[in-house]
Motif scaffolding. Structure first.
Motif, PDB file in Angstrom:
ATOM      1  N   THR A  37      23.570 -11.770  27.139  1.00 18.67           N
ATOM      2  CA  THR A  37      23.221 -10.621  27.971  1.00 18.67           C
ATOM      3  C   THR A  37      24.440 -10.121  28.737  1.00 18.67           C
ATOM      4  OG1 THR A  37      20.969 -11.438  28.182  1.00 18.67           O
ATOM      5  CG2 THR A  37      21.660  -9.772  29.763  1.00 18.67           C
ATOM      6  N   MET A  38      25.241 -11.031  29.264  1.00 21.27           N
ATOM      7  CA  MET A  38      26.452 -10.627  29.971  1.00 21.27           C
ATOM      8  C   MET A  38      27.410  -9.894  29.036  1.00 21.27           C
ATOM      9  SD  MET A  38      27.254 -13.702  32.638  1.00 21.27           S
ATOM     10  CE  MET A  38      26.436 -15.122  31.909  1.00 21.27           C
ATOM     11  N   ASN A  39      27.520 -10.363  27.802  1.00 21.68           N
ATOM     12  CA  ASN A  39      28.364  -9.686  26.809  1.00 21.68           C
ATOM     13  C   ASN A  39      27.849  -8.280  26.556  1.00 21.68           C
ATOM     14  OD1 ASN A  39      29.801 -12.072  26.584  1.00 21.68           O
ATOM     15  ND2 ASN A  39      29.003 -12.601  24.578  1.00 21.68           N
ATOM     16  N   GLU A  40      26.536  -8.160  26.376  1.00 17.69           N
ATOM     17  CA  GLU A  40      25.930  -6.853  26.109  1.00 17.69           C
ATOM     18  C   GLU A  40      26.110  -5.920  27.299  1.00 17.69           C
ATOM     19  OE1 GLU A  40      21.672  -4.866  24.805  1.00 17.69           O
ATOM     20  OE2 GLU A  40      21.907  -7.037  24.685  1.00 17.69           O
ATOM     21  N   CYS A  41      25.943  -6.422  28.489  1.00 23.48           N
ATOM     22  CA  CYS A  41      26.093  -5.595  29.688  1.00 23.48           C
ATOM     23  C   CYS A  41      27.536  -5.130  29.850  1.00 23.48           C
ATOM     24  CB  CYS A  41      25.639  -6.368  30.918  1.00 23.48           C
ATOM     25  SG  CYS A  41      23.847  -6.619  30.959  1.00 23.48           S
ATOM     26  N   ALA A  42      28.489  -5.997  29.582  1.00 20.51           N
ATOM     27  CA  ALA A  42      29.899  -5.600  29.659  1.00 20.51           C
ATOM     28  C   ALA A  42      30.192  -4.511  28.626  1.00 20.51           C
ATOM     29  CB  ALA A  42      30.807  -6.811  29.441  1.00 20.51           C
ATOM     30  N   GLY A  43      29.613  -4.638  27.451  1.00 16.84           N
ATOM     31  CA  GLY A  43      29.777  -3.614  26.421  1.00 16.84           C
ATOM     32  C   GLY A  43      29.185  -2.285  26.848  1.00 16.84           C
ATOM     33  N   LYS A  44      28.031  -2.321  27.499  1.00 14.34           N
ATOM     34  CA  LYS A  44      27.410  -1.086  27.993  1.00 14.34           C
ATOM     35  C   LYS A  44      28.267  -0.436  29.072  1.00 14.34           C
ATOM     36  CE  LYS A  44      22.525  -1.929  27.111  1.00 14.34           C
ATOM     37  NZ  LYS A  44      21.197  -1.990  27.712  1.00 14.34           N
ATOM     38  N   ALA A  45      28.847  -1.241  29.938  1.00 14.57           N
ATOM     39  CA  ALA A  45      29.707  -0.703  30.998  1.00 14.57           C
ATOM     40  C   ALA A  45      30.930  -0.025  30.383  1.00 14.57           C
ATOM     41  CB  ALA A  45      30.126  -1.812  31.960  1.00 14.57           C
ATOM     42  N   PHE A  46      31.506  -0.655  29.374  1.00 14.37           N
ATOM     43  CA  PHE A  46      32.653  -0.035  28.704  1.00 14.37           C
ATOM     44  C   PHE A  46      32.241   1.259  28.020  1.00 14.37           C
ATOM     45  CE2 PHE A  46      34.918   0.396  24.583  1.00 14.37           C
ATOM     46  CZ  PHE A  46      36.032   1.031  25.092  1.00 14.37           C
ATOM     47  N   ASN A  47      31.127   1.252  27.305  1.00 12.07           N
ATOM     48  CA  ASN A  47      30.682   2.468  26.608  1.00 12.07           C
ATOM     49  C   ASN A  47      30.439   3.614  27.585  1.00 12.07           C
ATOM     50  OD1 ASN A  47      30.830   1.271  24.088  1.00 12.07           O
ATOM     51  ND2 ASN A  47      28.697   0.642  24.090  1.00 12.07           N
ATOM     52  N   ALA A  48      29.881   3.316  28.746  1.00 10.20           N
ATOM     53  CA  ALA A  48      29.640   4.357  29.753  1.00 10.20           C
ATOM     54  C   ALA A  48      30.964   4.919  30.275  1.00 10.20           C
ATOM     55  CB  ALA A  48      28.803   3.800  30.901  1.00 10.20           C
ATOM     56  N   MET A 105      32.753 -10.428  26.496  1.00 12.43           N
ATOM     57  CA  MET A 105      32.566 -10.000  27.876  1.00 12.43           C
ATOM     58  C   MET A 105      33.911  -9.754  28.556  1.00 12.43           C
ATOM     59  SD  MET A 105      30.848 -11.992  31.112  1.00 12.43           S
ATOM     60  CE  MET A 105      32.234 -13.114  31.200  1.00 12.43           C
ATOM     61  N   VAL A 106      34.848 -10.657  28.372  1.00 13.87           N
ATOM     62  CA  VAL A 106      36.161 -10.526  29.005  1.00 13.87           C
ATOM     63  C   VAL A 106      36.861  -9.265  28.504  1.00 13.87           C
ATOM     64  CG1 VAL A 106      38.451 -11.573  29.224  1.00 13.87           C
ATOM     65  CG2 VAL A 106      36.408 -12.997  29.439  1.00 13.87           C
ATOM     66  N   VAL A 107      36.849  -9.057  27.202  1.00 10.31           N
ATOM     67  CA  VAL A 107      37.518  -7.893  26.620  1.00 10.31           C
ATOM     68  C   VAL A 107      36.832  -6.601  27.062  1.00 10.31           C
ATOM     69  CG1 VAL A 107      38.084  -6.705  24.459  1.00 10.31           C
ATOM     70  CG2 VAL A 107      38.505  -9.159  24.691  1.00 10.31           C
TER      71      VAL A 107
END
Length: 141
Positions: A37-48, A105-107
């Motif tokens: 979930t943290m990985n997915e959330c970080a990806g969503k933040a980057f996409n936004a 998540m880090v990336v």
């Protein structure tokens, strides 16, 4: 009434349940409890952040219409910046085979952070006035 599922149908149903559950969990990123979930959330933040950056970039391109030399400089600068961002974030993530499940998540977090910083630069260009002699983007008409 009896529900009959083929082996393929049952497999599809079983595989779809975790995908749905992950989607539901990712809606509450502030309370993420597991790495997926943290990985997915970080990806969503980057996409936004990336979507906002692309919008600002398109606005700048629009203001540079008819200025081929300036537009080429913008394209060159943005390509170099994207290469830097990706290289920097891959460096921060460390070797993928050693980083483990936190790597995405880090990336993505790094990419979101740097993208938001670049967005501030582009927004600054969009807010220039005619009096700003050091601004590469013409003021809005």
């Amino acid at each position: 009434m009896r529900l009959l599922l083929s082996r393929t149908g049952l497999t599809t149903l079983i595989l779809a349940i975790p995908l749905y559950a992950g989607t539901a969990r990712a809606d509450d990123c502030a309370n993420a409890q597991d790495q997926a979930t943290m990985n997915e959330c970080a990806g969503k933040a980057f996409n936004a952040a990336d979507a906002k950056l692309n919008d600002a970039y398109r606005q700048i391109e629009g203001r540079l219409k008819g200025e081929a030399a300036s537009k080429k400089l913008l394209v060159d600068a943005q390509r170099a910046w994207v290469a830097f961002r990706d290289a920097e974030c891959n460096f921060q993530g460390g070797p993928r085979d050693e980083a483990g499940s936190m790597y995405p998540m880090v990336v993505a977090s790094c990419q979101a952070f740097l993208t938001n910083n670049r967005l501030k630069d582009l927004q600054g260009y969009l807010n220039c006035t005619d009096a700003d002699t050091d601004c590469p983007v013409p003021a809005a008409q």
